[in-house]
Design a protein around this motif. Sequence first.
Motif, PDB file in Angstrom:
ATOM      1  N   ALA A 134      -2.827 -35.160 -14.679  1.00  0.00           N
ATOM      2  CA  ALA A 134      -1.436 -34.910 -15.058  1.00  0.00           C
ATOM      3  C   ALA A 134      -0.855 -36.109 -15.801  1.00  0.00           C
ATOM      4  O   ALA A 134      -0.173 -35.958 -16.823  1.00  0.00           O
ATOM      5  N   VAL A 135      -1.128 -37.316 -15.313  1.00  0.00           N
ATOM      6  CA  VAL A 135      -0.633 -38.529 -15.975  1.00  0.00           C
ATOM      7  C   VAL A 135      -1.227 -38.641 -17.373  1.00  0.00           C
ATOM      8  O   VAL A 135      -0.529 -38.993 -18.333  1.00  0.00           O
ATOM      9  N   GLU A 136      -2.495 -38.324 -17.500  1.00  0.00           N
ATOM     10  CA  GLU A 136      -3.147 -38.392 -18.819  1.00  0.00           C
ATOM     11  C   GLU A 136      -2.453 -37.481 -19.826  1.00  0.00           C
ATOM     12  O   GLU A 136      -2.208 -37.874 -20.967  1.00  0.00           O
ATOM     13  N   VAL A 137      -2.103 -36.280 -19.408  1.00  0.00           N
ATOM     14  CA  VAL A 137      -1.399 -35.355 -20.297  1.00  0.00           C
ATOM     15  C   VAL A 137      -0.013 -35.912 -20.632  1.00  0.00           C
ATOM     16  O   VAL A 137       0.400 -35.936 -21.797  1.00  0.00           O
ATOM     17  N   GLN A 139       1.080 -38.957 -20.617  1.00  0.00           N
ATOM     18  CA  GLN A 139       1.057 -40.184 -21.409  1.00  0.00           C
ATOM     19  C   GLN A 139       0.936 -39.921 -22.909  1.00  0.00           C
ATOM     20  O   GLN A 139       1.243 -40.796 -23.703  1.00  0.00           O
ATOM     21  N   HIS A 140       0.521 -38.735 -23.280  1.00  0.00           N
ATOM     22  CA  HIS A 140       0.394 -38.416 -24.695  1.00  0.00           C
ATOM     23  C   HIS A 140       1.719 -38.021 -25.343  1.00  0.00           C
ATOM     24  O   HIS A 140       1.791 -37.856 -26.550  1.00  0.00           O
ATOM     25  N   ASP A 145      10.260 -37.741 -26.329  1.00  0.00           N
ATOM     26  CA  ASP A 145       9.970 -36.429 -25.759  1.00  0.00           C
ATOM     27  C   ASP A 145       9.932 -36.499 -24.241  1.00  0.00           C
ATOM     28  O   ASP A 145      10.344 -35.555 -23.559  1.00  0.00           O
ATOM     29  N   MET A 146       9.436 -37.620 -23.701  1.00  0.00           N
ATOM     30  CA  MET A 146       9.418 -37.784 -22.248  1.00  0.00           C
ATOM     31  C   MET A 146      10.834 -37.700 -21.696  1.00  0.00           C
ATOM     32  O   MET A 146      11.068 -37.050 -20.674  1.00  0.00           O
TER      33      MET A 146
END
Length: 168
Positions: A134-137, A139-140, A145-146
Amino acid sequence: MTSEVTTAAPGFWYGEDSRVDAVDVLNALRRYRTAESSAQRRVREELGIGENALMALRVLVDAETSGRTVNSKELAERLGITAASTSALVDRLVRSGHVERHADPADRRGVILTATGKSMRRALAVIGDLDSRAVEVAQHLPPEDMAVVVAFLQQMAGAVDETDTDED
């Protein structure tokens, strides 16, 4: 589980007028919730425990990794369940070997709860794998946007948590 995005709006190859609307966002959110529920079910099955037990283990593992201790009262508050339900839950987790009770060095009458070493390692491995993906997704996402996603999800949580007190 599919990663396909289905929208009511035309695809990008249909021109500049293509857009994603509110229904598409809500449908994507529902697909995420369904996928997350399935993942949580798989974790519970892997560990051989129920939903509250998984939440309890997560609280205990998080406390352990941050150097804090948890007693039954705090666990009850964190899970939003009664003291009696917490006692029954802890008893089940102790019997199944997932949790241990220890005397609280700061309060001789108090009891500290910890996930057992074996259970903690299993929970950390399974939950850690899900969290890492989930973090990997996340972080992109570009930082701007975050901020939009966080604000949206907070507003959605507020909308879902609201109760209609004016029911007739």
